[in-house]
Design a protein around this motif. Structure first.
Motif, PDB file in Angstrom:
ATOM      1  N   GLU A  88       0.811  -1.222   0.000  1.00  0.00           N
ATOM      2  CA  GLU A  88       0.000   0.000   0.000  1.00  0.00           C
ATOM      3  C   GLU A  88       0.843   1.271   0.000  1.00  0.00           C
ATOM      4  O   GLU A  88       0.303   2.364  -0.157  1.00  0.00           O
ATOM      5  CB  GLU A  88      -0.929   0.020   1.220  1.00  0.00           C
ATOM      6  N   LYS A  91       0.602   3.667  -3.110  1.00  0.00           N
ATOM      7  CA  LYS A  91      -0.636   4.451  -3.140  1.00  0.00           C
ATOM      8  C   LYS A  91      -0.622   5.521  -2.061  1.00  0.00           C
ATOM      9  O   LYS A  91      -1.078   6.651  -2.292  1.00  0.00           O
ATOM     10  CB  LYS A  91      -1.843   3.527  -2.969  1.00  0.00           C
ATOM     11  N   ARG A 195     -10.779   4.496  -7.291  1.00  0.00           N
ATOM     12  CA  ARG A 195     -10.497   3.370  -8.195  1.00  0.00           C
ATOM     13  C   ARG A 195      -9.649   2.314  -7.507  1.00  0.00           C
ATOM     14  O   ARG A 195      -9.883   1.115  -7.677  1.00  0.00           O
ATOM     15  CB  ARG A 195      -9.776   3.905  -9.430  1.00  0.00           C
ATOM     16  N   ARG A 196      -8.662   2.766  -6.729  1.00  0.00           N
ATOM     17  CA  ARG A 196      -7.787   1.828  -6.015  1.00  0.00           C
ATOM     18  C   ARG A 196      -7.639   2.292  -4.569  1.00  0.00           C
ATOM     19  O   ARG A 196      -6.668   2.953  -4.205  1.00  0.00           O
ATOM     20  CB  ARG A 196      -6.414   1.755  -6.682  1.00  0.00           C
TER      21      ARG A 196
END
Length: 311
Positions: A88, A91, A195-196
């Motif tokens: 993660e 992101k 989206r993610r």
């Protein structure tokens, strides 16, 4: 996230459900949302005043770093973990840059050229740009309502550019450009996060994003702006503390607690309190103009964001 920034909100993983009864849950959610948006609205004139005491990048980045540390302590006190899964981190860094770092830095530069009230209005357009970006990036339908919302936001920008004369409009262009780029990048981050999403609880995600986003802004400010903390007045330190404790730590804690109790669309419309509070507070505390351009732009923006949130 100032936000939205914050100021406008940071988009993170979906909120968890609460064990409180639904009616009590919503009442608490509305109260928390109201507190967060009022604080964020008041912080616009606070940040504008602090420009007399600190340069823009320092005053936007440094309080955020301290806010992240306070929120981290709050998260640990609640028994939650700050650990983020290895996959993660990419992101987290990207969303921190788009929705915190660029937002804080560019909005600070915008405040140098624009009144706090007008910066607040431009910052509030994030949901409108997000609605437009969701069409090519998420495949969401670009409905007539979304087109109307975008047109109204653009109309508000045009009104602010007009000001009182042609000369004023040219003076405002750098500030408007900074604010619009900040809002567009924040909207891009919000769409990407949808989206993610980040697989981490909301408050720990906020800690990392605020910290990762604000630290480079604060570092650049300290290294290149050479702030003079020793020359700050007592009022300056008080307002610096407000930005750190209230705008950053308490504001975001209330926002994410509200998101756990309210639908996202309700929370998005609730953020319309931010520009209204910012405009009124700036007029009262700083004596900023509150004429037809400002009121017209505020109305167009508020209605446009409400339409975007419901479309």
């Amino acid at each position: 996230m100032d936000q939205r920034a914050p100021d406008e909100p940071i988009a993170v993983s979906p909120p968890t459900s609460s064990t409180q009864p639904p009616h009590e849950n919503r009442a608490v959610g509305y109260a928390l949302l109201f507190v967060a948006t009022i604080i964020w609205g008041i912080n616009w004139p606070v940040a504008k005043y602090l420009l007399h005491e600190l340069p823009p990048l320092t005053l936007r980045g440094l309080p955020g770093v301290f806010s992240a540390l306070i929120l981290a302590g709050f998260v640990l006190a609640k028994g939650q973990s700050l650990r983020a899964p290895r996959g993660e981190w990419g992101k987290l860094v990207l969303y921190a840059a788009l929705m915190v770092g660029f937002w804080m830095g560019l909005m600070g530069l915008s405040l140098v050229h624009l009144p706090a009230s007008e910066t607040a209005i431009l910052g509030a357009t994030i949901p409108v740009w997000a609605a437009g970006l969701a069409w090519p990036m998420l495949g969401e339908r670009l409905s007539v309502l979304r087109v109307i919302a975008i047109a109204m936001a653009i109309g508000g920008v045009v009104l602010l550019m007009g000001g009182d004369s042609i000369n004023v409009s040219w003076e405002k262009i750098p500030g408007i450009a900074y604010a619009l780029i900040a809002a567009l990048l924040f909207a891009l981050g919000a769409v990407l996060a949808k989206r993610r999403p980040i697989a981490i609880r909301p408050l720990p995600a906020a800690v990392w994003q605020i910290g990762l986003g604000c630290f480079p802004v604060a570092l650049i400010g300290i290294l290149f702006e050479h702030p003079h903390f020793g020359g700050m007045s007592a009022l300056g330190w008080l307002l610096f503390g407000f930005s750190t404790i209230f705008q950053g730590a308490i504001g975001y804690a209330c926002w994410f607690a509200a998101l756990e109790r309210l639908p996202a669309s309700t929370a998005a419309i609730g953020t319309l309190i931010v520009p209204v509070t910012g405009v009124v507070a700036s007029a009262i505390s700083l004596g900023e103009p509150l004429g037809i351009p400002q009121i017209g732009a505020l109305l167009l923006t508020v209605i446009g964001v409400a339409i975007a949130a419901r479309s």
